[in-house]
Enzyme design. Sequence first.
Site, PDB file in Angstrom:
ATOM      1  N   LEU A   1       0.616 -13.237  -4.926  1.00  0.00           N
ATOM      2  CA  LEU A   1       1.142 -12.532  -3.760  1.00  0.00           C
ATOM      3  C   LEU A   1       0.458 -11.179  -3.737  1.00  0.00           C
ATOM      4  O   LEU A   1       0.315 -10.538  -4.780  1.00  0.00           O
ATOM      5  CB  LEU A   1       2.655 -12.320  -3.892  1.00  0.00           C
ATOM      6  CG  LEU A   1       3.610 -13.399  -3.406  1.00  0.00           C
ATOM      7  CD1 LEU A   1       5.040 -12.985  -3.721  1.00  0.00           C
ATOM      8  CD2 LEU A   1       3.461 -13.679  -1.927  1.00  0.00           C
ATOM      9  N   ASP A   2       0.060 -10.721  -2.563  1.00  0.00           N
ATOM     10  CA  ASP A   2      -0.601  -9.420  -2.479  1.00  0.00           C
ATOM     11  C   ASP A   2       0.348  -8.306  -2.896  1.00  0.00           C
ATOM     12  O   ASP A   2       1.564  -8.462  -2.863  1.00  0.00           O
ATOM     13  CB  ASP A   2      -1.072  -9.171  -1.043  1.00  0.00           C
ATOM     14  CG  ASP A   2      -2.116 -10.182  -0.627  1.00  0.00           C
ATOM     15  OD1 ASP A   2      -3.064 -10.400  -1.385  1.00  0.00           O
ATOM     16  OD2 ASP A   2      -1.965 -10.764   0.463  1.00  0.00           O
ATOM     17  N   GLN A   3      -0.243  -7.176  -3.249  1.00  0.00           N
ATOM     18  CA  GLN A   3       0.548  -6.017  -3.675  1.00  0.00           C
ATOM     19  C   GLN A   3       1.564  -5.612  -2.616  1.00  0.00           C
ATOM     20  O   GLN A   3       2.693  -5.225  -2.930  1.00  0.00           O
ATOM     21  CB  GLN A   3      -0.410  -4.847  -3.962  1.00  0.00           C
ATOM     22  CG  GLN A   3       0.269  -3.611  -4.518  1.00  0.00           C
ATOM     23  CD  GLN A   3      -0.732  -2.515  -4.875  1.00  0.00           C
ATOM     24  OE1 GLN A   3      -1.928  -2.768  -4.973  1.00  0.00           O
ATOM     25  NE2 GLN A   3      -0.255  -1.303  -5.066  1.00  0.00           N
TER      26      GLN A   3
END
Length: 199
Positions: free
Chosen positions: A48-50
């Site tokens: 999952l992206d930041q």
Amino acid sequence: MGKYRYLLFYKPYNVICQFTDDSPPAQTTRQTLKDYIAVANVYPVGRLDQDSEGLMLLTNHGTLQHRLIDPQFQHPRTYWVQVERIPDEAALQHLQQGVVIQGYRTRPAQVTRLVEEPPLPPRDPPIRYRKQVPTTWLEITLTEGRNRQVRRMTAAVGFPTLRLVRVQIANLSIAGLSPGQWRDLTATELQVLRRQCGW
């Protein structure tokens, strides 16, 4: 089976999906999975992206990891997505049928507009609202997981993503977890997941 671990983790906003931060020392130190999970030798299945939140699965079981990541197995992932403005039926249909991002047409997706705001904890920091611009929550289920795919899809049809929360991976749900919490899979969850993965 005792040597394997299977963890569900609710990743908060602004946490990177790895156990060490490999950004240059001059940059601000970012929070990593290590700040929340004190279990050795487990690794995220996908990422999952930041700037995204929500459900992650971590394991030390390579076969499961491969089957959940490999696009040929087409395991569903469901997201609650807050977008700018109110998508019309044409935009929703476009997302459902697949959009072209970076020269690639996405697979058909399940996309519905949520009638009410979903029961999520407030984001810290909150999204930047623009008073004159309404927002809408969508539920989007994909069977692939390309880099920043949901954000690129909604942008491609003219409705930028403001907040993105993954709420389900295959049969596994975020229900019962708060941001920063993790737990082991139950025997039943693992049994169903194994059956879905065909191993």
